[in-house]
Structure formats: structure tokens, C-alpha cells
Motif scaffolding. Structure first.
Motif, PDB file in Angstrom:
ATOM      1  N   ASN A  11      -4.221   0.087  -7.674  1.00 28.25           N
ATOM      2  CA  ASN A  11      -3.357   1.165  -7.467  1.00 28.25           C
ATOM      3  C   ASN A  11      -3.770   2.777  -7.800  1.00 28.25           C
ATOM      4  O   ASN A  11      -4.966   2.541  -8.249  1.00 28.25           O
ATOM      5  CB  ASN A  11      -2.021   0.706  -8.224  1.00 28.25           C
ATOM      6  CG  ASN A  11      -2.157   0.573  -9.589  1.00 28.25           C
ATOM      7  OD1 ASN A  11      -3.169   1.192 -10.221  1.00 28.25           O
ATOM      8  ND2 ASN A  11      -1.222  -0.019 -10.359  1.00 28.25           N
ATOM      9  N   SER A  12      -2.907   3.478  -7.663  1.00 28.17           N
ATOM     10  CA  SER A  12      -3.399   4.866  -8.095  1.00 28.17           C
ATOM     11  C   SER A  12      -3.849   4.927  -9.658  1.00 28.17           C
ATOM     12  O   SER A  12      -4.402   6.035  -9.819  1.00 28.17           O
ATOM     13  CB  SER A  12      -2.217   5.912  -7.927  1.00 28.17           C
ATOM     14  OG  SER A  12      -0.989   5.581  -8.524  1.00 28.17           O
ATOM     15  N   THR A  13      -3.542   4.166 -10.415  1.00 25.42           N
ATOM     16  CA  THR A  13      -3.951   4.152 -11.693  1.00 25.42           C
ATOM     17  C   THR A  13      -5.333   3.483 -12.123  1.00 25.42           C
ATOM     18  O   THR A  13      -5.865   3.276 -13.113  1.00 25.42           O
ATOM     19  CB  THR A  13      -3.149   3.668 -12.863  1.00 25.42           C
ATOM     20  OG1 THR A  13      -2.886   2.066 -12.695  1.00 25.42           O
ATOM     21  CG2 THR A  13      -1.664   4.153 -12.809  1.00 25.42           C
ATOM     22  N   GLY A  14      -5.896   2.918 -10.943  1.00 21.12           N
ATOM     23  CA  GLY A  14      -7.082   2.214 -10.878  1.00 21.12           C
ATOM     24  C   GLY A  14      -7.090   0.743 -11.215  1.00 21.12           C
ATOM     25  O   GLY A  14      -8.101   0.180 -11.281  1.00 21.12           O
ATOM     26  N   GLU A  15      -5.824   0.224 -11.226  1.00 21.13           N
ATOM     27  CA  GLU A  15      -5.655  -1.165 -11.708  1.00 21.13           C
ATOM     28  C   GLU A  15      -5.879  -2.015 -10.422  1.00 21.13           C
ATOM     29  O   GLU A  15      -4.937  -1.586  -9.596  1.00 21.13           O
ATOM     30  CB  GLU A  15      -4.481  -1.423 -12.664  1.00 21.13           C
ATOM     31  CG  GLU A  15      -4.203  -2.932 -13.133  1.00 21.13           C
ATOM     32  CD  GLU A  15      -2.900  -3.393 -13.339  1.00 21.13           C
ATOM     33  OE1 GLU A  15      -2.458  -4.282 -13.646  1.00 21.13           O
ATOM     34  OE2 GLU A  15      -1.627  -2.241 -13.037  1.00 21.13           O
ATOM     35  N   THR A  16      -6.543  -2.974 -10.513  1.00 21.53           N
ATOM     36  CA  THR A  16      -6.798  -3.865  -9.255  1.00 21.53           C
ATOM     37  C   THR A  16      -6.120  -5.319  -9.933  1.00 21.53           C
ATOM     38  O   THR A  16      -6.371  -5.981 -10.716  1.00 21.53           O
ATOM     39  CB  THR A  16      -8.267  -4.014  -8.812  1.00 21.53           C
ATOM     40  OG1 THR A  16      -8.728  -2.861  -8.770  1.00 21.53           O
ATOM     41  CG2 THR A  16      -8.379  -5.132  -7.773  1.00 21.53           C
ATOM     42  N   THR A  40       0.719  -1.349  -0.025  1.00 25.31           N
ATOM     43  CA  THR A  40       0.011   0.142   0.004  1.00 25.31           C
ATOM     44  C   THR A  40       0.847   1.233   0.059  1.00 25.31           C
ATOM     45  O   THR A  40       0.415   2.130  -0.590  1.00 25.31           O
ATOM     46  CB  THR A  40      -0.920   0.043   1.312  1.00 25.31           C
ATOM     47  OG1 THR A  40      -0.216  -0.215   2.387  1.00 25.31           O
ATOM     48  CG2 THR A  40      -1.929  -1.040   1.161  1.00 25.31           C
ATOM     49  N   ASN A  41       1.949   1.196   0.654  1.00 22.84           N
ATOM     50  CA  ASN A  41       2.843   2.427   0.714  1.00 22.84           C
ATOM     51  C   ASN A  41       3.669   2.524  -0.208  1.00 22.84           C
ATOM     52  O   ASN A  41       4.482   3.802  -0.443  1.00 22.84           O
ATOM     53  CB  ASN A  41       3.724   2.427   2.058  1.00 22.84           C
ATOM     54  CG  ASN A  41       2.720   2.757   3.035  1.00 22.84           C
ATOM     55  OD1 ASN A  41       2.141   3.776   3.480  1.00 22.84           O
ATOM     56  ND2 ASN A  41       2.544   1.845   4.172  1.00 22.84           N
ATOM     57  N   THR A  42       3.891   1.597  -1.475  1.00 20.63           N
ATOM     58  CA  THR A  42       4.737   1.738  -2.506  1.00 20.63           C
ATOM     59  C   THR A  42       3.695   1.793  -3.844  1.00 20.63           C
ATOM     60  O   THR A  42       3.965   1.641  -4.911  1.00 20.63           O
ATOM     61  CB  THR A  42       5.841   0.725  -2.824  1.00 20.63           C
ATOM     62  OG1 THR A  42       4.865  -0.579  -2.762  1.00 20.63           O
ATOM     63  CG2 THR A  42       6.672   0.697  -1.262  1.00 20.63           C
ATOM     64  N   ASP A  43       2.384   2.121  -3.758  1.00 21.60           N
ATOM     65  CA  ASP A  43       1.412   1.755  -4.521  1.00 21.60           C
ATOM     66  C   ASP A  43       1.607   0.457  -5.398  1.00 21.60           C
ATOM     67  O   ASP A  43       1.442   0.551  -6.729  1.00 21.60           O
ATOM     68  CB  ASP A  43       1.549   3.020  -5.459  1.00 21.60           C
ATOM     69  CG  ASP A  43       0.305   3.208  -6.567  1.00 21.60           C
ATOM     70  OD1 ASP A  43      -0.803   3.029  -5.937  1.00 21.60           O
ATOM     71  OD2 ASP A  43       0.459   4.008  -7.496  1.00 21.60           O
ATOM     72  N   GLY A  44       1.873  -0.501  -4.825  1.00 21.70           N
ATOM     73  CA  GLY A  44       2.152  -1.698  -5.342  1.00 21.70           C
ATOM     74  C   GLY A  44       3.225  -1.959  -6.273  1.00 21.70           C
ATOM     75  O   GLY A  44       3.176  -2.954  -7.087  1.00 21.70           O
ATOM     76  N   ARG A  45       4.404  -1.055  -6.252  1.00 21.93           N
ATOM     77  CA  ARG A  45       5.360  -1.208  -7.015  1.00 21.93           C
ATOM     78  C   ARG A  45       6.448  -1.981  -6.578  1.00 21.93           C
ATOM     79  O   ARG A  45       7.505  -2.060  -7.054  1.00 21.93           O
ATOM     80  CB  ARG A  45       5.776   0.216  -7.327  1.00 21.93           C
ATOM     81  CG  ARG A  45       5.029   0.839  -8.387  1.00 21.93           C
ATOM     82  CD  ARG A  45       5.392   2.004  -9.152  1.00 21.93           C
ATOM     83  NE  ARG A  45       5.113   3.378  -8.062  1.00 21.93           N
ATOM     84  CZ  ARG A  45       6.169   3.861  -7.521  1.00 21.93           C
ATOM     85  NH1 ARG A  45       7.292   3.719  -7.694  1.00 21.93           N
ATOM     86  NH2 ARG A  45       5.676   5.000  -6.851  1.00 21.93           N
ATOM     87  N   CYS A  46       6.634  -2.500  -5.202  1.00 21.98           N
ATOM     88  CA  CYS A  46       7.644  -2.628  -4.354  1.00 21.98           C
ATOM     89  C   CYS A  46       7.822  -4.086  -4.770  1.00 21.98           C
ATOM     90  O   CYS A  46       7.110  -4.897  -5.325  1.00 21.98           O
ATOM     91  CB  CYS A  46       7.540  -3.026  -3.007  1.00 21.98           C
ATOM     92  SG  CYS A  46       6.261  -3.868  -2.371  1.00 21.98           S
ATOM     93  N   LEU A  47       9.073  -4.801  -5.154  1.00 22.56           N
ATOM     94  CA  LEU A  47       9.421  -6.219  -5.089  1.00 22.56           C
ATOM     95  C   LEU A  47       9.764  -6.647  -3.748  1.00 22.56           C
ATOM     96  O   LEU A  47      10.771  -6.126  -3.098  1.00 22.56           O
ATOM     97  CB  LEU A  47      10.689  -6.082  -6.163  1.00 22.56           C
ATOM     98  CG  LEU A  47      10.480  -5.578  -7.560  1.00 22.56           C
ATOM     99  CD1 LEU A  47      11.595  -5.196  -8.627  1.00 22.56           C
ATOM    100  CD2 LEU A  47       9.727  -6.738  -8.287  1.00 22.56           C
ATOM    101  N   PHE A  48       8.995  -7.333  -3.350  1.00 16.76           N
ATOM    102  CA  PHE A  48       9.025  -7.766  -1.905  1.00 16.76           C
ATOM    103  C   PHE A  48       9.383  -9.205  -1.629  1.00 16.76           C
ATOM    104  O   PHE A  48       8.849  -9.990  -2.282  1.00 16.76           O
ATOM    105  CB  PHE A  48       7.696  -7.378  -1.277  1.00 16.76           C
ATOM    106  CG  PHE A  48       7.307  -7.714  -0.185  1.00 16.76           C
ATOM    107  CD1 PHE A  48       7.528  -6.913   1.014  1.00 16.76           C
ATOM    108  CD2 PHE A  48       6.986  -9.080   0.630  1.00 16.76           C
ATOM    109  CE1 PHE A  48       7.124  -7.020   2.330  1.00 16.76           C
ATOM    110  CE2 PHE A  48       6.645  -9.381   1.838  1.00 16.76           C
ATOM    111  CZ  PHE A  48       6.682  -8.250   2.797  1.00 16.76           C
ATOM    112  N   ALA A  49       9.937  -9.380  -0.552  1.00 16.21           N
ATOM    113  CA  ALA A  49      10.259 -10.841   0.035  1.00 16.21           C
ATOM    114  C   ALA A  49      10.562 -10.618   1.702  1.00 16.21           C
ATOM    115  O   ALA A  49      11.050  -9.740   2.032  1.00 16.21           O
ATOM    116  CB  ALA A  49      11.220 -11.523  -0.537  1.00 16.21           C
ATOM    117  N   SER A  50       9.781 -11.483   2.250  1.00 18.91           N
ATOM    118  CA  SER A  50       9.901 -11.602   3.615  1.00 18.91           C
ATOM    119  C   SER A  50      10.262 -12.951   4.230  1.00 18.91           C
ATOM    120  O   SER A  50       9.986 -13.782   3.553  1.00 18.91           O
ATOM    121  CB  SER A  50       8.627 -11.276   4.387  1.00 18.91           C
ATOM    122  OG  SER A  50       7.403 -11.977   3.966  1.00 18.91           O
ATOM    123  N   GLY A  51      10.790 -12.961   5.586  1.00  9.70           N
ATOM    124  CA  GLY A  51      11.452 -14.287   6.009  1.00  9.70           C
ATOM    125  C   GLY A  51      10.285 -15.098   6.284  1.00  9.70           C
ATOM    126  O   GLY A  51      10.289 -16.454   5.994  1.00  9.70           O
TER     127      GLY A  51
END
Ligand SMILES: NC(=O)c1ccc[n+]([C@@H]2O[C@H](COP(=O)([O-])OP(=O)(O)OC[C@H]3O[C@@H](n4cnc5c(N)ncnc54)[C@H](O)[C@@H]3O)[C@@H](O)[C@H]2O)c1
Ligand SMILES: O=C(O)C[C@H](O)C(=O)O
Ligand SMILES: [Mg+2]
Length: 646
Positions: A497-502, A476-487
Motif C-alpha cells: 500500500n501507499s505506506t509501503g506495507e506489503t 489496488t484502487n482503494t489502497d488495500g483499505r476495502c472490506l470486500f466480498a464477492s459472489g
């Protein structure tokens, strides 16, 4: 790569001082008297290491054998309700279980229903532990068929709570405990382990369990959980695994004062005492099981032991090397996706401990393989610890493992907080290996999104509540643009996102579980005398290439967890190839095997809980027919009622 020799160009060799204590003759009144002997002294050279392996060492058996439990009697797996009647008769368990020979599906349905009756995660953890004890094959059938749902219950995050409450919830022996008081007699104690063919051990001293601190012997949940994944994900036979916890005292006063705590009440022993103990332990383990692979896990300061033993034994440290490799795999994919050349990346690491430094070093290696010099590659990294940015002129004595990454370009300025560091660096990559849950605040995440089209954000601390941020906050804080991995695992989520794409967003699980099973199996099968840096790097590189087109399309950085067994075969093969390239393999006949033949060869040696009963059936069938006594009374098949023919 030398972990203790952080200053470039220096190679510190640690003297191997091992003074075995004589075992008092009355120490144990057991018939195995293998106390520490001269032959168990710390091995000193590569040729000694080679000598550990008997020349006629057998390949591991492909066939099933009745599983033996810790008292060396047939385990309750022999009471598997899937066994047909003639197997029950062979095992002399006939009549001791309800008559019907069940299908796996029926068994699994019952287990899942029973699991559903347990209301808390810890109740589910205990249910699964008991199932493993009662019917090891059924446990692994369940786990391998439901990896996504069950891994979080037997591993992170629930294993974290299990460790915190280990002495409270303890029910049964599932591993081995060795205490400082046992020094001088470790070989004799190890002789008590009833399984004769241990191939791999996972050892902790409990001093840094996940991000939960020093939990003393309560850390036993970790070796048990890791080794369960070695079996589930890479098919190392359960009876070939040894969970090992060292009771070297604990700095955790609350635990020491807890009447239920099951470890000694002593404070933590000194580093010198620990070294003496570890020397004896390593020798004793390899004396009993010459080909054993030794994995160190969750030690507070694991660098000295890795440096001391890495060239002498087949060992690796999962937190430094396994984590380094698994994050390497995710970063290779993330860097590709982000579209920036390596030299334009700037990585801020919160946490400069075993995992932080281990990960940073693997990525330095990646950047170098992509054409950068070592200095250029190293210059991309900014490590932050409790005192702020790690710099050469910070004024404190840096631990050896941090020196390599100490910044020299800070012009005398010191950056004390994460916020100050990220404002100074404007990173493209943000890694969390700090044990500080929630420290990647919405503000920090938004800055990452302002500075980058595709910010790489890996909050890697475990368990879930120690994660530097959760997936939802990152998306939510990167507008869906982050490349994410968690342990630890997080659920996927839908986001507009802000362009309306779900669309649905899938988190990566950057957890060493994707590589350690393959590093272990590859080392065992190639009979490696050492675990080399190339073997570690190969595991991460293999992982990065293991995604399917569909997984790439879904935006995944890691393969879907349900494919982990398949992925482990590829990781294993690449680890074996690297062992061959480095000439540390002893199974040299495999060098000329094609990749697809090697994959099949590996697969044939992997324990498959689904085929255990069938394998046992074949074995008993052969035995009986070779005795010429296969009578109709001994026949039977699954889903038959057994009781009719005695
Ligand atoms: N995802 C994975 O596969 C994986 C693998 C290994 C470790 N981990 C996790 O990484 C975390 C760290 O593990 P480790 O072995 O490196 O531990 P460690 O104790 O060696 O290192 C922790 C680091 O965090 C730093 N730190 C602690 N508090 C801080 C603060 N307030 N501000 C700034 N820095 C702080 C410490 O200075 C240290 O450098 C743990 O939570 C562990 O569960 C995850
Ligand atoms: O145990 C894990 O889940 C990963 C890692 O080894 C850790 O210490 O956190
Ligand atoms: Mg660990």
C-alpha cells in the motif's frame, strides 16, 4: 416480513386457487397411479401444514444403507474399490472390481491425478459429474477434503458455463424435469423419482440462472450444484436430495432454435399459468414426501411464489432469503470493522431484484436490532435499477418488491446512472447485485476510497465475469483499505500500500453457500412446518460469529471455506433454535437439549462420506452375526487382497 406487501401496513393475502386436472387414465402405464387427488390440494392453513407430518415420523437414519441409483438398483457406489471383500460379497459385487481394497487416500490420489489430466474447466466439471454418478461416496470424500479447489468446479463459476452448454454437454440423468405439458399429472411424474426418502429439493425454472439470463432447462446445473453443497457442507444424504427443473418454456429464442436444446420450444408461460402449475407442484411434492423442504432458486421473479407458499409449506427462496442472510453475516462483520455506527452508513445497491431487495431487507433488520427505527434504517438504502435511483416519483410503475425502498427525499430530482447516484449519496457501502460485470470502475472504487477509511465493497453478481469488479481492482484502487466480498471466488493477493506495507489480502466469498446448507438441514432436523424470518436471520447472525481469532486476524469477513462443514453445524443449530423460538418445530424434544449436545446430535445425523464404508461394514457385520453365519470366508479388511477366500 411480507415481500409482496411493500407498502407499509398493507397485507395482501393471495387467494389460493388450485384446480387440479384429472390425470388421463392412460397417462402412464405405471403401477403407481398417484395422480393429483383431492388430498393433494394446496394446503390452506397452519394446522393443515402440521397435518402433513405423520405423527410417528422417524428421525432420519444414522446408519448407512447401500446407495440406490436412479433406476433403484444398487448404484455404482456399491462397486467402491474401498469396500473390503466381505462387503463385496454381501453386495454381490465381488469379482466385479479390481481385487485390492483401497484406502481413501489411494482413491483420492487417483481421482486428483485424473482430474489434473482434464484441461478445461468444463472437462473437469464433467469428470466430477461422472465420478458422482459412478461412486457417490468417493465424490463427496474428494469434495469435502478439497472444498477450496473443487467448489468452483461443481458450483460457481464453472456451473455457469455448464448451464450455458447443458444441452450440448448432457451425459446422464441427475435430476427431475417437469414440464408445463405435465400439468395435471405432476404427482404421477414425481412418483417416478426412485428415491423413497427425499428430504429436500432445489427447484428452478431456469429463467434467471446466475447473472446469465434465461437458460430454460439448461439451468439444471444449478439445483444439482446447490444440492451437492447441501451434502458436502451440511451432510444431507445425497439420496435425500432432489434436483428439480421446471420446463415452463423459455424466453431465450437462441435456445429455442438450438437443435440440441433439450427443453420444450414454447415461449415462457404466463404468470397465471405458472401459479397454477406451482400450486399443483407444491401439493404433489408434499403429498409424496410430507416433510420435504423446498428451496426455490434462480427464478426471474420469485417474490409471488415465496409470498404465496411461505406460510403453507416448509420452503424458502435462496436468492432472496439465503443471499440476504449470507450478506447480513458479512455486513455485520464489515460494519464492526469499519468502525462507523449503523446510522452513519449509506448503502448504494446496484440491482434492485430478488437478491438486492433480499439483502437490503436483512440489513434493515440488522440496523433495527442495533437500535434504529424502521424508517431510519430504511433511509440508509439507495437502490438502483436499469432506470436509475429507485424513487417514488420516478414516473414508472415500480415492481411491488421495490416500493419499500423507493426514495422520497430526492426533491423531484432523478439520478439516472450509478455514477450520478454515488456522487449524490457518497456511500459507505457499495453492493453489486446487477449482473453487470466490471461496472464498479476504478474511478468509482477510488471515490469510495476517498470518502471512506474502510469502504465496504461487495460485488456479488455471479459467475466471476459478471462480478461488478474483481478483487485485484478493489484492493489496488482503494489502497488495500476495502472490506470486500464477492459472489464468486477470487484468489488472495499480495499488495504493497501507499505506506509501503506489503501483505496478503484475502477476499471474502459472500455466497449463499455459507447459509443455505444450514437453513435446509436446520429445517429438516427440527421438522419445521415453515421457514420463518427469524430462522433466516439467525443463519446470517450465526455466520457472522463463526470466525476464529486467526480468521479475524487475517482480515476475513467470512470463515475460511475449508471450515464450512463445521460452520454449517453452528448455522444449523441457530436455525433450529429460531424454529423453536417461533414454535414451528415439531421435534420439540430438542428444545431442552444443551447447545453442545445439540451440536453432537446434529453431527451424528450428518452424512459423512468418509465413514460410509465403515458404517456399511458395521451394518453387514451385525446382520451376519445376528444370523449366526459370520464365517471366516466372509471376513476381510481394507488393503487386503480380496480374492483368496470364497
Ligand atoms: N452472491 C450471492 O450469493 C448471490 C445470490 C443471489 C444472486 N446473486 C447474483 O446477483 C445477480 C442478480 O440476481 P437477482 O436474483 O437479484 O436478479 P434480478 O434479475 O432479480 O435483478 C437484477 C437487478 O439488476 C438490475 N439491472 C440489470 N441491468 C442493469 C443496468 N444496466 N443498470 C442498472 N441496474 C441493472 C435490474 O434492474 C434488477 O433490479 C445475479 O448475477 C446473481 O448471480 C448472487
Ligand atoms: O448460485 C450462486 O452461486 C449464488 C446465487 O444463488 C446466484 O444466483 O448467483
Ligand atoms: Mg441463485
Amino acid at each position: 416480513m411480507s415481500w409482496m406487501c411493500a407498502r407499509k401496513g398493507t397485507t395482501r393475502r393471495l387467494a389460493c386457487v388450485h384446480k387440479p386436472r384429472a390425470a388421463p387414465s392412460s397417462f402412464f402405464s405405471l403401477d403407481h397411479s398417484s395422480s393429483v387427488s383431492n388430498s393433494s390440494k394446496l394446503l390452506r392453513s397452519q394446522s393443515d401444514t402440521m397435518a402433513r407430518f405423520p405423527s410417528q415420523q422417524q428421525s432420519r437414519p444414522v446408519h448407512a444403507t447401500p446407495f440406490m441409483n436412479h433406476s433403484n438398483t444398487p448404484s455404482d457406489a456399491n462397486y467402491d474399490t474401498a469396500n473390503p471383500s466381505y462387503i463385496r460379497k454381501y453386495l454381490r459385487t465381488y469379482g466385479l472390481t479390481p481385487p485390492r481394497a483401497e484406502s481413501y487416500e489411494t482413491q483420492k490420489a487417483r481421482c486428483l491425478a485424473q482430474l489434473g489430466l482434464k484441461s478445461t474447466p468444463i472437462d473437469k466439471f464433467l469428470y466430477l459429474s461422472t465420478l458422482r454418478k459412478n461412486n457417490v461416496h468417493l465424490f463427496y470424500r474428494l469434495v469435502t477434503d478439497h472444498l477450496r479447489e473443487l467448489t468452483p468446479l461443481i458450483y460457481t463459476p464453472v456451473v455457469g458455463e455448464a448451464c450455458q452448454r447443458w444441452s450440448e454437454i448432457y451425459q446422464q440423468p441427475e435430476g427431475m424435469y417437469l414440464s408445463w405439458e405435465d400439468r395435471g399429472n405432476l404427482a404421477a411424474v414425481i412418483a417416478n423419482w426412485p428415491q423413497p426418502n427425499v428430504e429436500i429439493t432445489c427447484i428452478t425454472d431456469g429463467s434467471r440462472i446466475l447473472g446469465l439470463g434465461d437458460l430454460g432447462i439448461n439451468g439444471m446445473g444449478i439445483p444439482i450444484g446447490k444440492l451437492a453443497l447441501y451434502t458436502a457442507c451440511a451432510g444431507i444424504r445425497p439420496e435425500a436430495t432432489l434436483p428439480l427443473t421446471l420446463d415452463l418454456g423459455t424466453g431465450n429464442k437462441t435456445l429455442r432454435e438450438d437443435p440440441l436444446y433439450m427443453g420444450s420450444r414454447r415461449g415462457k408461460i404466463s404468470p397465471e399459468e405458472e401459479r397454477e402449475f406451482m400450486d399443483e407442484l407444491m401439493a404433489a411434492l408434499t403429498e409424496r414426501w410430507p416433510g420435504i423442504v423446498i428451496q426455490f432458486e434462480d427464478f426471474k421473479n420469485p417474490f409471488p411464489a415465496l409470498e404465496r407458499y411461505r406460510d403453507l409449506y416448509t420452503c424458502f427462496n435462496d436468492d432472496i432469503q439465503g443471499t440476504g442472510a449470507v450478506i447480513l453475516g458479512g455486513v455485520i462483520n464489515a460494519v464492526k470493522r469499519a468502525g462507523l455506527p449503523c446510522k452513519e452508513h449509506r448503502a448504494v445497491f446496484l440491482g434492485a431484484g430478488s437478491a438486492g431487495v433480499g439483502v437490503a431487507k436483512q440489513i434493515v433488520e440488522f440496523f433495527m436490532r442495533e437500535g434504529m427505527t424502521e424508517d431510519e434504517a430504511r433511509g440508509c438504502f439507495y437502490l438502483v435499477d436499469t432506470k436509475g435511483l429507485v424513487t417514488a416519483d420516478r414516473g414508472d410503475k415500480l415492481a411491488d418488491h421495490k416500493v419499500y425502498f423507493a426514495r422520497q427525499d430526492n426533491n423531484g430530482e432523478q439520478y439516472k446512472t450509478l455514477e450520478e447516484v454515488i456522487d449524490h449519496v457518497k456511500p459507505t457501502i457499495l453492493m453489486g447485485l446487477s449482473t453487470l460485470g466490471g461496472v464498479f470502475t476504478p474511478e468509482i472504487l477510488r471515490k469510495m476510497a476517498d470518502w471512506n477509511t474502510a469502504p465496504i465493497i461487495f460485488p456479488l453478481s455471479n459467475p466471476s465475469h459478471k462480478s461488478e469488479c474483481d478483487f485485484e481492482s478493489a484492493v489496488t484502487n482503494t489502497d488495500g483499505r476495502c472490506l470486500f466480498a464477492s459472489g464468486s471466488p477470487f484468489p488472495s493477493m499480495s499488495f504493497t500500500n501507499s505506506t509501503g506495507e506489503t501483505r496478503t489480502y484475502y477476499p471474502g466469498q459472500g455466497n449463499n453457500m455459507y447459509v443455505f446448507p444450514g437453513i435446509g438441514l436446520g429445517s429438516i432436523l427440527s421438522k419445521a412446518v415453515r421457514v420463518t424470518d427469524n430462522m433466516i436471520y439467525a443463519s446470517g447472525a450465526a455466520l457472522s460469529q463463526a470466525l476464529t481469532a486467526e480468521e479475524i486476524e487475517r482480515g476475513l469477513l467470512y470463515p475460511d471455506i475449508t471450515r464450512i462443514r463445521e460452520v454449517s453445524i453452528v448455522v444449523t443449530r441457530k436455525v433450529m433454535r429460531a424454529a423453536q423460538d417461533d414454535k414451528v418445530d415439531r421435534e420439540t424434544a430438542l428444545r431442552t437439549m444443551s447447545d453442545s449436545d445439540l451440536d453432537n446430535w446434529i453431527k451424528a445425523r450428518m452424512y459423512d462420506p468418509h465413514t460410509e464404508v465403515r458404517a456399511l461394514e458395521r451394518e453387514v457385520g451385525h446382520l451376519l452375526s445376528s444370523l449366526g453365519s459370520l464365517s471366516p470366508a466372509l471376513n476381510g479388511s481394507s488393503e487386503d487382497l480380496n480374492g483368496s477366500k470364497l
